[in-house]
Write an enzyme that holds these catalytic residues in place. Structure first.
Site, PDB file in Angstrom:
ATOM      1  N   LYS A 130       0.842  -1.197   0.000  1.00 41.62           N
ATOM      2  CA  LYS A 130       0.000   0.000   0.000  1.00 41.62           C
ATOM      3  C   LYS A 130       0.878   1.248   0.000  1.00 41.62           C
ATOM      4  O   LYS A 130       1.844   1.332   0.761  1.00 41.62           O
ATOM      5  CB  LYS A 130      -0.905   0.008   1.239  1.00 41.62           C
TER       6      LYS A 130
ATOM      7  N   ASP B 171       0.011  -0.082  -4.629  1.00 42.04           N
ATOM      8  CA  ASP B 171      -1.421   0.223  -4.770  1.00 42.04           C
ATOM      9  C   ASP B 171      -1.722   1.521  -4.012  1.00 42.04           C
ATOM     10  O   ASP B 171      -1.596   1.560  -2.791  1.00 42.04           O
ATOM     11  CB  ASP B 171      -2.237  -0.943  -4.184  1.00 42.04           C
TER      12      ASP B 171
ATOM     13  N   GLU C 298      -0.954   0.117  -9.033  1.00 37.12           N
ATOM     14  CA  GLU C 298      -2.415  -0.068  -9.032  1.00 37.12           C
ATOM     15  C   GLU C 298      -3.132   1.198  -8.554  1.00 37.12           C
ATOM     16  O   GLU C 298      -2.699   1.829  -7.585  1.00 37.12           O
ATOM     17  CB  GLU C 298      -2.734  -1.253  -8.123  1.00 37.12           C
TER      18      GLU C 298
ATOM     19  N   GLU D 155     -10.977  -2.169 -10.023  1.00 40.42           N
ATOM     20  CA  GLU D 155     -11.729  -2.802  -8.936  1.00 40.42           C
ATOM     21  C   GLU D 155     -12.992  -2.041  -8.579  1.00 40.42           C
ATOM     22  O   GLU D 155     -13.904  -2.600  -7.978  1.00 40.42           O
ATOM     23  CB  GLU D 155     -10.832  -2.966  -7.701  1.00 40.42           C
TER      24      GLU D 155
ATOM     25  N   ASP E  91     -13.669  -7.020  -9.900  1.00 44.65           N
ATOM     26  CA  ASP E  91     -13.982  -7.782  -8.691  1.00 44.65           C
ATOM     27  C   ASP E  91     -15.247  -8.567  -8.988  1.00 44.65           C
ATOM     28  O   ASP E  91     -16.286  -7.970  -9.308  1.00 44.65           O
ATOM     29  CB  ASP E  91     -14.183  -6.840  -7.491  1.00 44.65           C
TER      30      ASP E  91
ATOM     31  N   HIS F  51      -9.606  -8.542  -8.771  1.00 43.30           N
ATOM     32  CA  HIS F  51      -9.505  -7.973  -7.433  1.00 43.30           C
ATOM     33  C   HIS F  51     -10.301  -8.867  -6.491  1.00 43.30           C
ATOM     34  O   HIS F  51     -11.368  -9.359  -6.854  1.00 43.30           O
ATOM     35  CB  HIS F  51     -10.095  -6.561  -7.446  1.00 43.30           C
TER      36      HIS F  51
ATOM     37  N   GLU G 184      -4.883 -12.266  -6.535  1.00 42.56           N
ATOM     38  CA  GLU G 184      -4.776 -11.527  -5.272  1.00 42.56           C
ATOM     39  C   GLU G 184      -5.124 -12.427  -4.085  1.00 42.56           C
ATOM     40  O   GLU G 184      -6.163 -13.097  -4.079  1.00 42.56           O
ATOM     41  CB  GLU G 184      -5.718 -10.318  -5.292  1.00 42.56           C
TER      42      GLU G 184
HETATM   43 CA    CA Z   1      -6.558  -2.287  -4.803  1.00 43.44          CA
END
Ligand code: CA
Length: 377
Positions: free
Chosen positions: A167, A195, A221, A247, A270, A297, A330
């Site tokens: 992240k 991300d 991302e 996503e 997703d 996702h 993921e």
């Molecule tokens: Ca993400």
């Protein structure tokens, strides 16, 4: 075969330790699971991404009654019915997440009815496992981010992961320092992604991307706004890191401009949000026209995780290649009892890969006692 009952289970699990990402922090995890039953005794499960009470209400009050009495195996006809009856009011977001949950449950039943794992109904797979990447590196409250990131990186390597996603979104300089710190821990052989959860302007994202070009990142991302195709194109044209996104997007109609304009290199629908398995396959078919990789996702419960795995297992690599290193799924490693404690036998994780279930449907069985334990009050 007819749908005889539909139950929306709104679940909520408090976290032992709250954590944050670039947008906000979590004190609990939640999920809305649908349980679809048929007149001949079959049960299918699905999950909706996003606010559980909202999607639960949509299923209970609006979409569920439309599906009652239909044959759950008629997945295309059912999807069109639900979409046609709701498109005037909601073309993205919670409405599509609720449709996703029902669609996944119908596919689960369709597969169980013939005793086959879901991925085989969606096209099948020559492989019996898929390599996972670890999603983690959230921002803790109890210790410095640097210390947590180093410890988490070591844990993921020890657990067998050969790819992991960090992240970012704490500011360009801090992000650079943190990513380089993780790279220093894991060495050059581990794939790293970052991300930002759309935390940056194009200018900031470009600055971050340029400073990290020698960190050998697999993708960047959601660098910028999830509704701004032009912002993605600007970032994409000015940094040498592949972009990932999608996503927050729904349906083939929503994905069309992103794919048509090649706004990202990795497309991340997703399955619990984009419209379900049925719509995910259409999005993947569109992506196959553009040379964009699809990698779902997945940030939900054990049901959403299984749905993503079956969907992805049945998507052939585009283009075909003897070197399978672009297919990565993921694997959320953040705290979530709804992922780790609600099914009887979680999907097997071996040497950094998920084994494809061999049992019928999604291949996971929901524990009734877990539904009671985590039922939202
Ligand atoms: Ca993400």
């Amino acid at each position: 075969m007819q749908v005889s009952s539909i139950t929306a289970h709104v679940l909520r699990a408090p976290l032992e330790e709250p954590f944050a990402f670039s947008q906000f922090s979590y004190t609990h995890r939640e999920a809305m699971l649908v349980e679809v039953r048929t007149d001949d005794g079959l049960v299918g499960w699905g999950e909706a991404y996003g606010p559980a009470r909202l999607t639960g209400t949509i299923v209970h009050e609006f979409l569920g009654p439309l599906l009652l009495g239909q044959d759950p195996r008629d997945v295309e006809a059912n999807w069109e019915l639900l979409y046609a009856r709701s498109v005037d009011y909601g073309q993205k977001g919670v409405m599509l997440a609720a449709i996703s949950a029902l669609d996944i449950a119908c596919w689960d039943i369709k597969s169980r009815a013939v005793g086959q794992p879901l991925y085989r109904m969606l096209g099948g797979s020559h492989a019996d496992s898929i390599q996972c990447y670890a999603t983690g590196f959230y921002f803790p409250q109890s210790e410095p981010v640097e210390r947590r990131f180093e410890r988490e990186a070591r844990r993921f390597v020890a657990d067998g992961f050969r790819a992991m996603k960090i992240k970012v979104g704490l500011g360009v300089e801090r992000d650079v320092e943190l990513v380089q710190r993780v790279r220093g821990v894991v060495g050059p052989a581990v794939k790293l992604m970052i991300d930002a959860n759309h935390a940056y302007t194009p200018t900031e994202a470009i600055a971050l991307g340029r400073k990290l070009e020698d960190a050998d990142l697999w993708w960047f991302e959601e660098p910028v706004s999830c509704i701004d195709v032009d912002a993605y194109l600007e970032v994409k044209s000015r940094i040498n890191i592949p972009l990932a996104g999608g996503e927050c997007e729904s349906t083939r109609f929503g994905f069309k401009p992103w794919l048509q304009r090649r706004a990202f290199d990795y497309c991340q629908p997703d399955i619990c949000a984009c419209g379900g398995v049925s719509e995910g396959m259409k999005i993947a078919a569109l992506a196959s026209l553009t040379g964009i990789h699809v990698t779902p996702h997945a940030w939900g419960s054990a049901i959403g995780q299984a749905a993503a795995l079956h969907f992805y297992a049945a998507r052939p690599r585009q283009p075909f290649t003897l070197t399978p290193d672009r297919k990565l799924i993921e694997c959320d490693c953040s705290e979530n009892p709804l992922r780790t404690s609600i099914v009887r036998e979680p999907i097997a994780f071996v040497d950094g890969d998920w084994k494809l279930p061999t049992t019928a449907g999604l291949g996971v069985e929901v524990l009734p006692e877990a539904l009671e334990q985590y039922r939202a009050g």
